[in-house]
Motif scaffolding. Structure first.
Motif, PDB file in Angstrom:
ATOM      1  N   UNK A 113       0.829  -1.203   0.000  1.00  0.00           N
ATOM      2  CA  UNK A 113       0.000   0.000   0.000  1.00  0.00           C
ATOM      3  C   UNK A 113       0.863   1.253   0.000  1.00  0.00           C
ATOM      4  N   UNK A 114       1.965   1.228   0.730  1.00  0.00           N
ATOM      5  CA  UNK A 114       2.855   2.379   0.751  1.00  0.00           C
ATOM      6  C   UNK A 114       3.495   2.640  -0.596  1.00  0.00           C
ATOM      7  N   UNK A 115       3.966   1.597  -1.255  1.00  0.00           N
ATOM      8  CA  UNK A 115       4.609   1.774  -2.549  1.00  0.00           C
ATOM      9  C   UNK A 115       3.608   2.168  -3.630  1.00  0.00           C
ATOM     10  N   UNK A 116       2.461   1.538  -3.626  1.00  0.00           N
ATOM     11  CA  UNK A 116       1.452   1.839  -4.640  1.00  0.00           C
ATOM     12  C   UNK A 116       0.930   3.270  -4.477  1.00  0.00           C
ATOM     13  N   UNK A 117       0.617   3.670  -3.246  1.00  0.00           N
ATOM     14  CA  UNK A 117       0.098   5.015  -3.021  1.00  0.00           C
ATOM     15  C   UNK A 117       1.135   6.076  -3.366  1.00  0.00           C
ATOM     16  N   UNK A 118       2.410   5.777  -3.160  1.00  0.00           N
ATOM     17  CA  UNK A 118       3.433   6.753  -3.543  1.00  0.00           C
ATOM     18  C   UNK A 118       3.481   6.922  -5.058  1.00  0.00           C
ATOM     19  N   UNK A 119       3.357   5.812  -5.790  1.00  0.00           N
ATOM     20  CA  UNK A 119       3.342   5.905  -7.239  1.00  0.00           C
ATOM     21  C   UNK A 119       2.151   6.690  -7.752  1.00  0.00           C
ATOM     22  N   UNK A 120       0.983   6.493  -7.130  1.00  0.00           N
ATOM     23  CA  UNK A 120      -0.212   7.237  -7.532  1.00  0.00           C
ATOM     24  C   UNK A 120      -0.048   8.717  -7.211  1.00  0.00           C
ATOM     25  N   UNK A 121       0.439   9.023  -6.003  1.00  0.00           N
ATOM     26  CA  UNK A 121       0.630  10.421  -5.631  1.00  0.00           C
ATOM     27  C   UNK A 121       1.670  11.117  -6.475  1.00  0.00           C
ATOM     28  N   UNK A 122       2.747  10.393  -6.816  1.00  0.00           N
ATOM     29  CA  UNK A 122       3.799  10.979  -7.637  1.00  0.00           C
ATOM     30  C   UNK A 122       3.288  11.364  -9.015  1.00  0.00           C
ATOM     31  N   UNK A 123       2.336  10.593  -9.542  1.00  0.00           N
ATOM     32  CA  UNK A 123       1.782  10.904 -10.855  1.00  0.00           C
ATOM     33  C   UNK A 123       0.897  12.148 -10.820  1.00  0.00           C
ATOM     34  N   UNK A 124       0.488  12.598  -9.618  1.00  0.00           N
ATOM     35  CA  UNK A 124      -0.435  13.724  -9.506  1.00  0.00           C
ATOM     36  C   UNK A 124       0.218  14.980  -8.963  1.00  0.00           C
ATOM     37  N   UNK A 125       1.461  14.897  -8.548  1.00  0.00           N
ATOM     38  CA  UNK A 125       2.138  16.056  -8.000  1.00  0.00           C
ATOM     39  C   UNK A 125       3.567  16.086  -8.512  1.00  0.00           C
ATOM     40  N   UNK A 126       4.355  17.031  -8.030  1.00  0.00           N
ATOM     41  CA  UNK A 126       5.730  17.152  -8.507  1.00  0.00           C
ATOM     42  C   UNK A 126       6.641  16.188  -7.762  1.00  0.00           C
ATOM     43  N   UNK A 127       7.778  15.874  -8.394  1.00  0.00           N
ATOM     44  CA  UNK A 127       8.748  14.976  -7.771  1.00  0.00           C
ATOM     45  C   UNK A 127       9.292  15.583  -6.482  1.00  0.00           C
ATOM     46  N   UNK A 128       9.581  16.885  -6.507  1.00  0.00           N
ATOM     47  CA  UNK A 128      10.128  17.540  -5.322  1.00  0.00           C
ATOM     48  C   UNK A 128       9.127  17.550  -4.174  1.00  0.00           C
ATOM     49  N   UNK A 129       7.863  17.859  -4.488  1.00  0.00           N
ATOM     50  CA  UNK A 129       6.842  17.866  -3.433  1.00  0.00           C
ATOM     51  C   UNK A 129       6.693  16.490  -2.799  1.00  0.00           C
TER      52      UNK A 129
END
Length: 356
Positions: A113-129
């Motif tokens: 869940x941690x890895x998947x949610x990070x991938x989803x969030x990364x696709x919606x925001x900036x890499x730095x954020x």
């Protein structure tokens, strides 16, 4: 030949993990951006299923241990030697595999869940954020480790954790024009949830895992058995998922997915778990910030421009990581609570190779 303390080996393992993570970011950037394979769920399944390669490492280790044990018995024909139990490093692997299998089954949903949610969030925001938000996991990990695992606390450790976050904020200040998607509060929220999952994962590993090799072997098997059919069902029954998937899938994508799984998952996470067991959850999580100075170093090697904010962030994170380590040792020297369970005892059990 010099003998290194478990703490030094743990910090070295965390550093190696940060180096691999920094190098793997280049591969992930190519998968998502250059090859347009925006499939975080499939990426997580393939990458985490690569942990099954540790079954081979586990078999090699067991064979070597058995061979060394045989040599010990043949070296002396006395009956007492045959009745003497094997050293923990030889006896532990075959004694704890059931416990590691149960630990992997419990931790796998949190980890995935941690890895998947990070991938989803990364696709919606900036890499730095996303990097800055995930750095906040050092605070939640420290609080959870302090409450649940009685990790010693000190002013230096608190200051070190805050400096690690400050370094990530400085990096954000120096990256006002991200090359990726514009920051989104939804993506930021998902990345924050990912940070919470990561903190829970760290604490569970520290509390339940004793042999990372066995643990990750079973973790990869569970992901393969559950995640593989899930991806197959999506490809078969969901045209909305299958269309973009096959449109961007290629032999190069498959090769890079496997490379990411073997290096960024199977190898780096093994080093990271060793670092957690040999140091503390807070030290290991603060070590995530080392990717900032390592990223700056990689930019310099590749000839990319590096600004003053990046240099400042690297220096602050480096000092913060040092203070976390010094603060942990300083806290251990203070009188301990009689009701607390020091982490040093847990590390001794880990070194002894198993649960009682």
């Amino acid at each position: 030949m010099p003998r290194f303390t478990p703490w030094v080996l743990g910090v070295a393992s965390i550093t190696v993990c940060a180096v691999i993570w920094t190098a793997a970011s280049v591969v992930k950037k190519r998968i998502f951006n250059d090859l347009s394979f925006d499939q975080p769920f499939a990426l997580s399944v393939v990458a985490n299923a690569c942990y099954v390669v540790h079954f081979l490492s586990w078999g090699v280790r067991s064979a070597v241990a058995s061979r060394r044990a045989g040599r010990r018995r043949r070296a002396d024909n006395r009956v007492e030697l045959l009745e003497t139990p094997l050293p923990p490093e030889l006896a532990a692997p075959d004694r704890t595999w059931r416990a590691e299998a149960w630990a992997a089954l419990l931790i796998m949903p949190v980890f995935f869940a941690g890895q998947w949610s990070y991938g989803v969030g990364l696709a919606m925001t900036s890499v730095t954020s996303s990097t800055v938000i995930c750095t906040t996991s050092s605070v939640t990990t420290f609080l959870g480790s302090r409450y649940f695992l009685s990790e010693p606390s000190s002013a230096k450790k608190w200051l070190g954790v805050l400096l690690c976050i400050a370094g990530a904020v400085l990096l954000l200040q120096g990256d006002r024009a991200p090359s990726g998607p514009a920051p989104s509060w939804v993506g930021d929220l998902i990345c924050w949830l990912s940070a919470l999952f990561y903190s829970a994962y760290v604490l569970l590993v520290r509390a339940l895992v004793r042999d990372p090799l066995q643990f990750f072997s079973f973790l990869g098997a569970y992901v393969l058995l559950l995640g593989g059919p899930a991806v197959a069902l999506l490809l078969h029954f969901s045209p909305a998922y299958a269309g973009p998937f096959w449109a961007s899938f290629s032999p190069e994508v498959l090769w890079l997915l496997l490379l990411t799984g073997l290096l960024d998952n199977a190898l780096s996470q093994f080093f990271w778990a060793q670092g957690v067991l040999l140091t503390s959850p807070t030290v290991a999580t603060a070590g995530l910030g080392l990717t900032i100075p390592l990223s700056v170093a990689s930019d310099l090697l590749l000839g990319h421009s590096v600004g003053p904010w990046q240099y400042a962030a690297s220096a602050v994170v480096g000092v913060g990581f040092l203070l976390v380590n010094l603060g942990h040792h300083a806290a251990k020297e203070e009188p301990a609570d009689d009701n607390a369970a020091p982490l040093s005892e847990t590390r001794q059990e880990a070194a002894g190779g198993g649960r009682q």
